[in-house]
Design an enzyme around this catalytic site. Structure first.
Site, PDB file in Angstrom:
ATOM      1  N   ASP A 241       0.857  -1.184   0.000  1.00 25.81           N
ATOM      2  CA  ASP A 241       0.000   0.000   0.000  1.00 25.81           C
ATOM      3  C   ASP A 241       0.895   1.237   0.000  1.00 25.81           C
ATOM      4  OD1 ASP A 241      -2.681   1.336   0.377  1.00 25.81           O
ATOM      5  OD2 ASP A 241      -1.670   2.060   2.179  1.00 25.81           O
TER       6      ASP A 241
ATOM      7  N   GLU B 171      -1.959  -1.526  -5.843  1.00 25.67           N
ATOM      8  CA  GLU B 171      -3.245  -0.943  -6.236  1.00 25.67           C
ATOM      9  C   GLU B 171      -3.062  -0.142  -7.511  1.00 25.67           C
ATOM     10  OE1 GLU B 171      -6.918   1.560  -4.149  1.00 25.67           O
ATOM     11  OE2 GLU B 171      -4.950   1.445  -3.188  1.00 25.67           O
TER      12      GLU B 171
ATOM     13  N   ASP C 237      -3.160   1.689   7.048  1.00 21.08           N
ATOM     14  CA  ASP C 237      -2.301   1.295   5.930  1.00 21.08           C
ATOM     15  C   ASP C 237      -1.991  -0.198   5.944  1.00 21.08           C
ATOM     16  OD1 ASP C 237      -2.257   3.954   5.158  1.00 21.08           O
ATOM     17  OD2 ASP C 237      -0.463   4.404   6.323  1.00 21.08           O
TER      18      ASP C 237
END
Length: 399
Positions: free
Chosen positions: A189, A274, A356
Site C-alpha cells: 500500500d 493498487e 495502511d
C-alpha cells in the site's frame, strides 16, 4: 528450457571535449529539425487523407539534404536523423493504437536533447566508444562494468537540463535470469506519511527528497526570476542552477526507488499493488507536490519490469477495491473512512486496524484471489480490467 537474454541499457556520464560537445549540439539540433519537418509533412498528408510512413519520410530527408536551406543536415551523421524518423513512426503507431496522444513538435528549450546511434554510427572496441564524425573516443566514467563480451546494439547520447552529458549503451545482459521460485507474497500500500506499507507490517519511510531541498530550490528559482528574459549568460547560468537542484532531487529519488524495488522483487514471488490513477490524483492542489515527490508511477514501473526480468508476478488490483474500508479480519465494510483516520476499530469483530497495514493485507488477499479465480485486475494502466475483486468474493460476515 530455452532462456532469452534481457536487453539492458547501461547509462554512464561522460565529459566531451569542446569539439565533441559542439558536434553533439549540432546533431541534437538537426535531429530536432528533421523530426519537426517530418511531423509537418505527415500532418499535412493526413489532412489530404494520404498515408506517409517511415520510408516516405526517409526519401524526404534525402531531398531535404539536397536543398540549399537544409544543406547543414549533411554536416552530422545520418544515423541519428534516420533514427528520429523511426521514433516518429513509433509515435504515430502508438497514436493510431490509442496508446498515446498525437505526436508533438520538439522544442529547442524544453524537449530532451538526445541522439541515437545504431551499430553503423559508432565503434566500440576495448572499452572505448567513438561516435561517427568524431576523431577520438568519448571520455566516459565507467561507474560499473558492462557484461562480459557485451556488444552494444544502440548508443544514445543525451544532455540534461543541468548540462550533464550521458551515454546509454543497450546490450544483452546474460546475468539477468529468473530467480528461484518462492512462496512469498506481499501486499503493498503506497502512501505519503509512509512511502510503502507492506502486508507484513513493515512501514518504509517516505524520504521526501523534494522537501529536503525546497529552501535551496526556492532561492535558486527566485534568483532566476530576477534575471532579464532572453539568452543572456547570467540567466542561462541561473537556469542551470535550478536544473541542477532538480536533477539532484531526481537522482536521489531514483536511487532510492531502485534499491527498494530490487529488494522487494528478490524477496517475494507475488507482489500486489493498487492500480492508482496518479495522473488524476495530482490534480488535487493540496497533495500534488507530495504525490509527485513520492513518485508512485515510477515505483510501479520499476517494480513491473524487474519482476518480468526475474520471473516474479505483479498484480494490480482494481482502483475501486475498498482496501482501506474493508476489515481484513472479518470482511465487514466500514461506511466512511476519511483520510485523517489512521486507526479504526471494526464494528462487527472489534478488531483495531492500522489503516495502511489493513489496506496492504486486503490488497494481498485480493491479489491472491485474482490468481485463484481470475477476478478483475488492471495489468496495464490504460486497459480496463474485468470484474472487480469485491464482486468475485463477497466479504465474510460473522453471524
Amino acid at each position: 528450457m530455452t532462456t532469452t537474454c534481457v536487453k539492458r541499457a547501461f547509462k554512464y556520464r561522460f565529459y566531451p571535449t569542446d569539439a565533441q560537445a559542439a558536434e553533439l549540439s549540432r546533431t541534437f539540433g538537426c535531429v530536432r529539425k528533421v523530426y519537426n519537418l517530418a511531423l509537418v509533412a505527415r500532418t499535412e498528408a493526413w489532412a489530404r487523407q494520404e498515408r506517409v510512413n517511415y520510408n516516405a519520410t526517409s526519401a524526404m530527408l534525402t531531398a531535404w539534404k539536397r536543398t540549399e536551406e537544409l544543406a547543414f543536415l549533411n554536416d552530422v551523421s545520418s544515423v541519428p536523423l534516420q533514427q528520429t524518423l523511426r521514433h516518429l513512426q513509433t509515435a504515430f503507431a502508438n497514436f493510431f493504437a490509442k496508446r498515446a496522444k498525437y505526436p508533438r513538435f520538439k522544442s529547442r528549450k524544453k524537449s530532451r536533447k538526445s541522439a541515437e546511434y545504431t551499430t553503423s554510427g559508432f565503434r566500440f572496441r576495448d572499452g572505448r566508444l567513438t561516435l561517427a564524425k568524431m576523431n577520438e573516443p568519448l571520455n566516459i566514467v565507467w561507474s560499473r562494468t558492462l557484461p562480459s563480451g557485451a556488444k552494444p546494439s544502440t548508443v544514445t547520447v543525451s544532455q540534461d537540463a543541468a548540462g550533464r552529458w550521458y551515454v546509454s549503451l543497450l546490450c544483452e545482459d546474460p546475468s539477468v535470469s529468473p530467480l528461484p521460485a518462492s512462496d512469498q507474497a506481499v501486499g503493498i500500500d503506497v502512501g505519503l506519511d509512509h512511502l510503502l506499507t507492506l502486508s507484513t507490517g513493515e512501514k518504509i519511510a517516505n524520504p521526501r527528497h523534494e522537501r529536503k531541498d525546497r529552501a535551496r530550490l526556492a532561492k535558486a528559482q527566485q534568483n532566476l526570476s530576477r534575471k532579464a528574459k532572453g539568452d543572456g549568460a547570467n540567466r542561462a547560468k541561473a537556469r542551470r542552477k535550478v536544473a541542477g537542484i532538480h536533477a539532484r532531487i531526481a537522482d536521489r529519488r531514483r536511487d532510492h526507488l531502485h534499491k527498494l524495488t530490487t529488494r522487494l522483487v528478490r524477496e517475494n514471488q507475488t507482489l500486489v499493488i493498487e492500480d492508482l490513477t496518479v495522473r488524476n490524483m495530482v490534480k488535487n492542489r493540496s497533495l500534488a507536490r507530495a504525490i509527485s515527490d513520492a513518485a508512485w508511477s515510477d515505483f510501479r514501473g520499476l517494480l513491473e519490469y524487474k519482476a518480468a526480468w526475474y520471473g516474479r508476478e505483479v498484480i494490480a488490483v482494481d482502483r475501486f477495491f475498498p482496501s482501506s474500508k474493508l476489515c481484513s479480519h472479518c470482511g465487514t465494510l466500514a461506511k466512511n473512512m476519511p483520510l485523517h483516520v489512521r486507526t479504526w476499530t471494526c464494528d462487527s469483530c472489534g478488531t483495531t486496524h492500522d489503516r495502511d497495514t489493513n489496506a496492504a493485507n486486503n490488497l494481498l488477499a485480493a491479489g491472491l484471489a485474482v490468481t485463484a479465480c481470475g477476478a478483475g485486475v488492471r495489468p496495464q494502466r490504460r486497459t480496463p480490467g474485468g470484474q472487480s475483486v469485491t464482486k468475485q468474493e463477497t466479504p465474510r460476515r460473522e453471524p
